[in-house]
Motif scaffolding. Sequence first.
Motif, short mmCIF file in Angstrom:
data_model
loop_
_atom_site.label_atom_id
_atom_site.label_comp_id
_atom_site.label_asym_id
_atom_site.label_seq_id
_atom_site.Cartn_x
_atom_site.Cartn_y
_atom_site.Cartn_z
N GLY A 152 -1.77 5.63 -12.55
CA GLY A 152 -1.94 4.21 -12.25
C GLY A 152 -0.98 3.73 -11.19
N ASP A 153 -0.51 2.48 -11.33
CA ASP A 153 0.35 1.88 -10.31
C ASP A 153 1.66 2.61 -10.13
OD1 ASP A 153 -1.59 -0.01 -9.92
OD2 ASP A 153 -0.46 -1.70 -10.73
N ALA A 154 2.07 3.41 -11.09
CA ALA A 154 3.27 4.22 -10.91
C ALA A 154 3.06 5.27 -9.82
CB ALA A 154 3.64 4.92 -12.23
N ALA A 155 1.80 5.61 -9.56
CA ALA A 155 1.47 6.64 -8.57
C ALA A 155 0.88 6.07 -7.30
CB ALA A 155 0.51 7.66 -9.17
N HIS A 156 0.20 4.91 -7.40
CA HIS A 156 -0.51 4.37 -6.23
C HIS A 156 -0.73 2.87 -6.39
CE1 HIS A 156 -4.05 4.40 -8.89
NE2 HIS A 156 -3.71 5.64 -9.19
N ILE A 157 -0.44 2.12 -5.35
CA ILE A 157 -0.76 0.69 -5.31
C ILE A 157 -1.40 0.39 -3.97
CG2 ILE A 157 1.00 -0.08 -6.94
CD1 ILE A 157 2.74 -0.85 -4.53
N GLU A 216 0.87 -1.18 0.00
CA GLU A 216 0.00 0.00 0.00
C GLU A 216 0.91 1.23 0.00
OE1 GLU A 216 -2.02 -1.19 3.56
OE2 GLU A 216 -3.73 -1.97 2.44
N ARG A 217 1.06 1.82 -1.18
CA ARG A 217 2.00 2.93 -1.33
C ARG A 217 1.43 3.97 -2.29
NH1 ARG A 217 6.75 1.27 0.91
NH2 ARG A 217 6.99 -1.00 1.13
N LYS A 218 1.91 5.20 -2.15
CA LYS A 218 1.39 6.28 -3.00
C LYS A 218 2.39 7.44 -3.01
CE LYS A 218 -2.48 9.51 -3.28
NZ LYS A 218 -1.63 10.67 -2.92
N VAL A 219 2.48 8.12 -4.14
CA VAL A 219 3.25 9.36 -4.22
C VAL A 219 2.38 10.52 -3.75
CG1 VAL A 219 4.74 8.54 -6.09
CG2 VAL A 219 2.62 9.76 -6.63
N ALA A 220 3.00 11.60 -3.35
CA ALA A 220 2.24 12.77 -2.91
C ALA A 220 1.74 13.58 -4.09
CB ALA A 220 3.11 13.64 -2.00
N ASP A 221 2.54 13.67 -5.14
CA ASP A 221 2.18 14.48 -6.32
C ASP A 221 2.20 13.61 -7.56
OD1 ASP A 221 2.02 17.09 -5.02
OD2 ASP A 221 4.20 16.92 -4.77
#
Length: 488
Positions: A284-289, A269-274
């Motif tokens: 997509g998954d590059a930004a949030h999984i 469970e991971r995510k970038v801020a921007d």
Amino acid sequence: MPTVLVAGAGPVGLTMAAELARYGIAVRIIDASPHQTETSKALVLWSRTLELMDRMGCTAPFLDAGLRARGAAIRSDGALLGTPRFDAIASAYNYALMIPQRDTERLLTDHLRSLGVEIEREVELTGFTARETGVEATLRHVDGREEVVQADWLIGCDGAHSTVRHGLGATFAGSAQGDDWLLADIRIEGPKAPPSDELSIHFHPDGPFVVFPLPGGRARVVAPVGKSDPSRPRDAPTLAEVQALADARAGGGFRLTDPVWLSNFRINERKVADYRYGRVFLAGDAAHIHSPAGGQGMNTGMQDAINLAWKLAMVVRGSADPVLLDSYSAERSAVGDMVLRNATRLTAAATLSRPAARFLRDAVMRFLLGFKAVRAGMVSTMSEINIAYPNSPLSHGSGGGTRWDPRHDRGAPPGSGREPRFVLYTDDAARGAGLAARFPSLLEAEPRKPVVPGTLVIVRPDGYVGLSGSASDWGSAESYLGRLASAG
């Protein structure tokens, strides 16, 4: 020279490239893999995604290839807690369309090809340099040849291990869930086999056992099998092991046969801020999984792509001020936070093991699912039709940012043409046409009748309300459009 370079040809990258191509933007899409996904992976297209695919013009072949799941049954130790039905979804697509990812990618590839764009496979993005005026990317071909490409924009749709995200140095904040999970694509036989048009969720002290129906008489089984140990990777499960879990956690009475895919996975469970870094974007998954609970990962990513594509197209075409692009991260990062939060809660609830916690969960779920409004709210969240952008810089008025129900329009939904345009809804057709004439690059030429008489509404190309006001709010409408078209 491509205007936009899309890295990654999964469902998100394919959606991105297809939408940009539909809007007449020169796009190049690359992928390091020699072929598309060959397994089922992501399984469901939800209602909101199907509505947005209507704008893309490609929904029909997906409906033909998929299976329409009509609801879900939730049980705990064999006792029924509730049966939310998808016909409560306020959409023409009031079901979950179950379709293996390999078919989703195949059909999106066909759609992209119909727009004149081919995927360049076995082409790997190895690095890039972003500047104020564009992006220089280095590509490695399968024969070892390196190519330097100049593009105006780069979009990273290249998955959880994104080269684009790593190149940006963006923090992928989050953690692993802690369990190993198995999945099995199989056939289910026997008198107590789950219905072929229903999701079956079985809570159990040792972990949930979930069955997703698939086309062709198959099903996907998912279940946790113990704590993860990174130093000792778990072997792929056997059919006998999956059958034992079915007997223990789902009450048995059915037989699992004919496996075509048996595998393990771990939930991150991971995510970038921007989602935007100048001329580089993530989607997509590059930004949030996140956990597959709710089946929203691919849908959220495809909706990232649709959100960005019309904005980027309007900026590239000179129809809108570049400030429009700032709304992409603001809108979709908030949605990513919500989806991640919901998926985490669902997974935590499903994996409760302490008797007291399980008793409380079951009692609360049984009580709440007895209410029609609660069931409707649950399926609206799963289907993503309740996604809204109330805090977006593009949202004004009491209804700003809400979904515009496509059933309100008899004709083509907003945004389904070859040029992205906002749509004006007003009772005053003459004045509306005059406003469109002042902003021809932003508004469709012909205003439409409002659903509620006495209102003035501007709907975005992706079917969300931009401005909502009374019939006399012409000043607000002109100011709203003026800000979008102001500079450049």
